[in-house]
Design an enzyme around this catalytic site. Structure first.
Site, short mmCIF file in Angstrom:
data_model
loop_
_atom_site.label_atom_id
_atom_site.label_comp_id
_atom_site.label_asym_id
_atom_site.label_seq_id
_atom_site.Cartn_x
_atom_site.Cartn_y
_atom_site.Cartn_z
N CYS A 1 91.38 -4.72 -32.21
CA CYS A 1 92.17 -4.55 -33.44
C CYS A 1 93.63 -4.94 -33.22
CB CYS A 1 92.05 -3.12 -33.93
SG CYS A 1 90.40 -2.71 -34.53
N GLU A 2 93.84 -6.19 -32.91
CA GLU A 2 95.18 -6.77 -32.75
C GLU A 2 95.12 -8.22 -33.20
OE1 GLU A 2 98.01 -5.47 -31.68
OE2 GLU A 2 97.31 -3.53 -30.92
N TYR B 1 100.98 -13.77 -21.32
CA TYR B 1 101.68 -14.95 -20.83
C TYR B 1 101.49 -16.18 -21.71
CZ TYR B 1 100.96 -12.10 -16.61
OH TYR B 1 100.87 -11.07 -15.72
N GLY C 1 102.10 -18.63 -5.21
CA GLY C 1 102.62 -19.09 -6.49
C GLY C 1 102.09 -20.41 -6.99
N TYR D 1 93.26 -12.62 -12.40
CA TYR D 1 93.95 -11.65 -13.26
C TYR D 1 93.13 -11.10 -14.41
CZ TYR D 1 97.98 -12.74 -10.47
OH TYR D 1 98.82 -12.90 -9.40
N GLU E 1 100.64 -16.65 0.88
CA GLU E 1 99.93 -15.64 0.09
C GLU E 1 99.41 -16.21 -1.23
OE1 GLU E 1 102.67 -11.89 1.66
OE2 GLU E 1 102.98 -12.69 -0.34
N PRO E 2 98.43 -17.11 -1.19
CA PRO E 2 97.86 -17.61 -2.44
C PRO E 2 97.06 -16.52 -3.15
CG PRO E 2 96.59 -18.39 -0.58
CD PRO E 2 97.79 -17.68 0.00
N GLY E 3 97.20 -16.47 -4.46
CA GLY E 3 96.44 -15.52 -5.26
C GLY E 3 95.71 -16.24 -6.36
N ARG E 4 96.43 -16.55 -7.43
CA ARG E 4 95.84 -17.23 -8.58
C ARG E 4 95.12 -18.51 -8.16
NH1 ARG E 4 97.50 -16.96 -13.92
NH2 ARG E 4 99.44 -15.94 -13.26
#
Length: 427
Positions: free
Chosen positions: A356-357, A331, A251, A385, A289-292
């Site tokens: 197209c948004e 986010y 996190g 991500y 558990e590092p991810g980002r």
């Protein structure tokens, strides 16, 4: 808010070791990004291999120095790419997976099944069976249905005397200061068991002859820029009793913008291990558990400007967008950017994608120096991500992943083709 950062401040958001050449062009991993764009096309996700390896070592060595009986498991949902799995396994990391797909890729990347940690709030029968058959080291129990299924599956797959090691995930009632979509430890979260439920699960598992309770797991969210809540999470895990393993999740936030000030890896580890020394058994194994925070800073996205539309604001539209970076839409994550061949400075532009948004925005009011059609734009801190969330909206082709190191570049994931879009079609 527009920040007129100095070129050096902007360069600090790119992978360590990045530079600007004499002509004002960005160089990553010893490779001029203009040459990378010519060779691999755009959009493209560039990963600095040296930076990623250094980050992995910093985590692994820093944790081992503070708590020898420990290991780092990469939270691979942040970048579930076979080449990334392979690189991090080479650096001695374990792997955390959250689906059968991630499990398959991790094994293809050379992960030791016995070191795998399987997560998921809604693990299917097929996923659990695959994990048990593969020999996954730890399966994290997120609900009572996991227990029911595993008690049936384990003897079927491993025989009457077979066992499966498990952890119980507890929801500690901690809400860190982060986006609601990536906050996971608060009351009412879809993840884990409340403290009373976790105690019930622990009691049940201690009586099981098929599931071996190794310990507990806690995770409170992602992109957290303050170390203090991590210490409280350790306290919550400790309150459940004495175990062989405490998985303290991940996190830690990444620095996306000039204003972000996440704790360093060392500060984060000091907080976790300091709390562990006060509250956990000294002979327990700690897993993080590092991810980002493992992969974000090593990634750079490259785009070509397609059109510049004058007005208020001025729009610079590129050949990618929410198809290869969904973080802004999901986010409201802020990203910085620069014209890659005229590095730094410039007037505020809305950097937008081609989908197209109206929500297809990469960055608002970001300084760009005189962007023109055909110019190359670089967006830093895209290693986490973006690959995971890439998609085919508007028939977009998902971009390649290119590893760079010491002036050499190699594609580890090819660009999709239009044939790929039709590959699953049936007559």
């Amino acid at each position: 808010m527009t920040v007129q950062a100095t070129p050096q401040e902007l360069l600090g958001l790119f992978p360590p070791g990045s530079s600007v050449d004499a002509d004002g062009g960005l160089v990553v991993g010893g490779c001029p990004v203009g040459e990378l764009a010519e060779r691999f096309g755009t959009p493209a996700l560039i990963v600095d291999e040296v930076s990623l390896r250094a980050r992995a070592r910093r985590y692994a060595e820093g944790l081992a120095a503070r708590w020898p009986n420990s290991r780092v498991a990469f939270a691979s949902k942040a970048f579930p790419c076979t080449a990334v799995y392979r690189l991090l396994v080479e650096e001695g990391l374990s792997i955390d997976v959250a689906s059968a797909g991630e499990l398959t890729l991790a094994l293809a990347g050379g992960a030791d099944p016995a070191s795998l940690v399987l997560h998921g709030n809604a693990k299917t029968e097929a996923e659990l069976r695959m994990a048990v058959r593969a020999g996954a080291g730890l399966i994290v129990v997120d609900n009572f249905d996991d227990i029911d299924r595993l008690e049936r599956i384990v003897p079927e797959v491993r025989g009457a005397g077979g066992e499966q090691a498990v952890l119980v995930r507890v929801t500690p009632g901690i809400r860190p200061d982060t986006h609601a979509a990536v906050s996971t430890g608060q009351e009412g979260s879809k993840f884990g068991l409340t403290v009373p439920q976790a105690k019930e699960a622990i009691a049940r598992l201690r009586g099981s002859d098929r599931l071996r309770l190794e310990g507990v797991h806690v995770h409170i969210g992602s992109q957290i820029l303050d170390a203090e809540p991590f210490g409280r999470a350790v306290e919550a895990a400790a309150g459940l009793g004495s175990f062989a393993v405490y998985d303290l999740g991940g996190g830690l936030g990444a620095r996306y913008t000039y204003d972000d000030r996440p704790p360093s890896i060392e500060e984060y580890l000091d907080t976790l291990v300091g709390a562990a020394r006060r509250m956990l058994p000294g002979d327990a194994e700690i897993v993080i558990e590092p991810g980002r925070s493992m992969v974000a800073e090593s990634g750079v996205s490259l785009y070509r400007v397609v059109t510049v539309k004058q007005g208020e604001p001025v729009f610079a539209a590129v050949d990618g967008g929410m198809g290869d970076n969904l973080e802004v839409s999901l986010y409201q994550q802020r990203f910085e950017a620069t014209v890659a061949t005229r590095f730094g400075g410039g007037a505020p532009h809305h950097l937008v994608g081609r989908h197209c948004e109206s929500g297809d925005v990469l960055s608002t009011a970001v300084p760009l120096r005189d962007p023109r059609p055909g110019d190359l734009v670089a967006v830093p801190v895209t290693g986490a991500y973006t690959f995971s969330l890439s998609n085919n909206y508007n028939g977009a082709l998902r971009p390649p992943v290119v590893f760079v190191r010491d002036g050499e570049a190699r594609a580890v994931v090819r660009r999709e083709t239009y044939d790929d879009l039709r590959r699953r079609d049936l007559p």
